[in-house]
Design a protein around this motif. Sequence first.
Motif, PDB file in Angstrom:
ATOM      1  N   ASP A 151      14.053   6.373   3.011  1.00 51.99           N
ATOM      2  CA  ASP A 151      12.906   7.220   3.732  1.00 51.99           C
ATOM      3  C   ASP A 151      11.940   7.725   2.259  1.00 51.99           C
ATOM      4  N   GLN A 152      12.441   8.030   1.225  1.00 48.94           N
ATOM      5  CA  GLN A 152      11.739   8.300   0.127  1.00 48.94           C
ATOM      6  C   GLN A 152      10.590   7.443  -0.225  1.00 48.94           C
ATOM      7  N   ALA A 153      11.330   6.094  -0.366  1.00 45.32           N
ATOM      8  CA  ALA A 153      10.344   4.886  -0.582  1.00 45.32           C
ATOM      9  C   ALA A 153       9.255   4.838   0.567  1.00 45.32           C
ATOM     10  N   THR A 154       9.749   5.085   1.624  1.00 49.33           N
ATOM     11  CA  THR A 154       8.792   5.103   2.961  1.00 49.33           C
ATOM     12  C   THR A 154       7.823   5.844   2.773  1.00 49.33           C
ATOM     13  N   VAL A 155       7.943   7.343   2.421  1.00 50.61           N
ATOM     14  CA  VAL A 155       7.063   8.261   2.027  1.00 50.61           C
ATOM     15  C   VAL A 155       6.161   8.054   1.236  1.00 50.61           C
ATOM     16  N   GLU A 156       6.613   7.602  -0.163  1.00 46.15           N
ATOM     17  CA  GLU A 156       5.833   7.406  -1.120  1.00 46.15           C
ATOM     18  C   GLU A 156       4.601   6.257  -0.768  1.00 46.15           C
ATOM     19  N   ASP A 157       5.301   5.398   0.111  1.00 47.50           N
ATOM     20  CA  ASP A 157       4.162   4.110   0.366  1.00 47.50           C
ATOM     21  C   ASP A 157       2.995   4.743   1.263  1.00 47.50           C
ATOM     22  N   LEU A 158       3.581   5.681   2.278  1.00 46.90           N
ATOM     23  CA  LEU A 158       2.600   6.328   3.009  1.00 46.90           C
ATOM     24  C   LEU A 158       1.689   7.247   2.407  1.00 46.90           C
ATOM     25  N   ASP A 159       2.377   7.956   1.425  1.00 44.68           N
ATOM     26  CA  ASP A 159       1.390   8.729   0.491  1.00 44.68           C
ATOM     27  C   ASP A 159       0.105   8.024  -0.142  1.00 44.68           C
ATOM     28  N   LEU A 160       0.460   6.751  -0.731  1.00 39.30           N
ATOM     29  CA  LEU A 160      -0.354   5.837  -1.092  1.00 39.30           C
ATOM     30  C   LEU A 160      -1.482   5.443  -0.084  1.00 39.30           C
ATOM     31  N   LEU A 161      -0.800   4.988   0.914  1.00 39.64           N
ATOM     32  CA  LEU A 161      -1.788   4.408   1.875  1.00 39.64           C
ATOM     33  C   LEU A 161      -2.620   5.418   2.475  1.00 39.64           C
ATOM     34  N   PHE A 162      -2.173   6.615   2.975  1.00 37.40           N
ATOM     35  CA  PHE A 162      -3.189   7.620   3.571  1.00 37.40           C
ATOM     36  C   PHE A 162      -3.947   8.500   2.490  1.00 37.40           C
ATOM     37  N   TRP A 163      -3.648   8.608   1.388  1.00 35.49           N
ATOM     38  CA  TRP A 163      -4.094   9.606   0.239  1.00 35.49           C
ATOM     39  C   TRP A 163      -4.862   9.005  -0.815  1.00 35.49           C
ATOM     40  N   GLU A 164      -4.839   7.526  -0.844  1.00 36.28           N
ATOM     41  CA  GLU A 164      -5.419   7.013  -2.134  1.00 36.28           C
ATOM     42  C   GLU A 164      -6.025   5.654  -1.434  1.00 36.28           C
ATOM     43  N   GLU A 165      -5.593   4.791  -0.795  1.00 33.59           N
ATOM     44  CA  GLU A 165      -6.168   3.515  -0.335  1.00 33.59           C
ATOM     45  C   GLU A 165      -6.994   3.898   1.011  1.00 33.59           C
ATOM     46  N   MET A 166      -6.789   4.295   1.754  1.00 37.78           N
ATOM     47  CA  MET A 166      -7.572   4.657   2.984  1.00 37.78           C
ATOM     48  C   MET A 166      -8.763   5.359   2.518  1.00 37.78           C
ATOM     49  N   PRO A 167      -8.752   6.600   1.679  1.00 43.64           N
ATOM     50  CA  PRO A 167     -10.060   7.009   1.661  1.00 43.64           C
ATOM     51  C   PRO A 167     -11.229   6.251   0.904  1.00 43.64           C
ATOM     52  N   GLU A 168     -10.680   5.193   0.282  1.00 41.22           N
ATOM     53  CA  GLU A 168     -11.715   4.152  -0.243  1.00 41.22           C
ATOM     54  C   GLU A 168     -12.628   3.255   0.835  1.00 41.22           C
TER      55      GLU A 168
END
Length: 343
Positions: free
Chosen positions: A182-199
């Motif tokens: 679940d830690q790995a899932t949270v880290e991936d979702l953090d990357l998606l929603f707060w770094e990749e999607m804002p592009e």
Amino acid sequence: MSGQSSGRLYCTDLEGPVTKNDNAAELASAIIPDGGEFFRRVSLYDDYLAEVVQMPGYRAGDTLRLILPFMMAHGLTQERMREFSAEGILMVPGADQVLRGIAERGPAYIISTSYCQYVRAVCGAIGFPPSQSFCTKVDLSDFDIPESEVGAVREQVGRILARDPIDIPAGAQGIDDLSPEDQATVEDLDLLFWEEMPELSVYMVVEEVRPIGGPEKATSIRRAAEREGVPMDQVMYVGDSITDVDAFRTVRREGGIAVSFNGNRWAVEEADLAIVSPRADPVLPLATAFLAGGRDSVMGRNWSGGTGDAIAVWMTEADVEEVVSRSEAERKQVRGEEIGRLG
């Protein structure tokens, strides 16, 4: 519809205490392939951000803005959103009569995280004035998703579904309380929603929509109280989920009454009174007594209704785990397993 002012105010969440629906979850399920599971995973991530790590600037219920680019990429439009929201409204048994009865006795407001399209549809169906509601405003005609971004956004649905849903242990206070998976899932979702999607340009809809959840619900209750000229210690609020936690805490701190109706753990643990019932009926005599006499007229009394199929428990005297178990079971029974397990 509002009754003569009693010097007190009744406020309620919509989904849960009044309707069985989770409009956003149902909309995602209708628009996105395997959208129900997609919504569930984002909703659990929302629970984690709002109450476990308390991410600055993040509010419980922000799921409703995070999912918008994905629904737009699958063809959701403003008109379809409005049409869908008017379809399949499911009332908690007795809730429309209860809400109308309360509104005849004093000022009543709906304070909902739901999209306004759904809130207005419900108000129209039960004859409740939409002017006495607060909800999440979104007009998809103000936003666009370029064709070049559609495929990339759709692909991220599969990325989210490829991971198991996050399991948040009771009492979790940080990422270290989660399993390694679940830690790995949270880290991936953090990357998606707060770094990749804002592009992406479609992310503008996430940045501009402000769901009425968390502290926004508490603020909306204050606005309703100010509109009616009622002090906060004369407010009753009924809710059922994580989006109601800030509202419960604010109302209780100010001296009002917070009531969980078939609530999940998040709601039950923050409530003064927990009602567990297949029908909304026990809420009417409770709210009537409160509007007539305030907090002192309701404290300590039994509000189960005497029918045998409902309980009402003052949480200061309760076994919290037992109440949570019974409340969450009834929640799933009334609203269905899929919706009942959402935060």
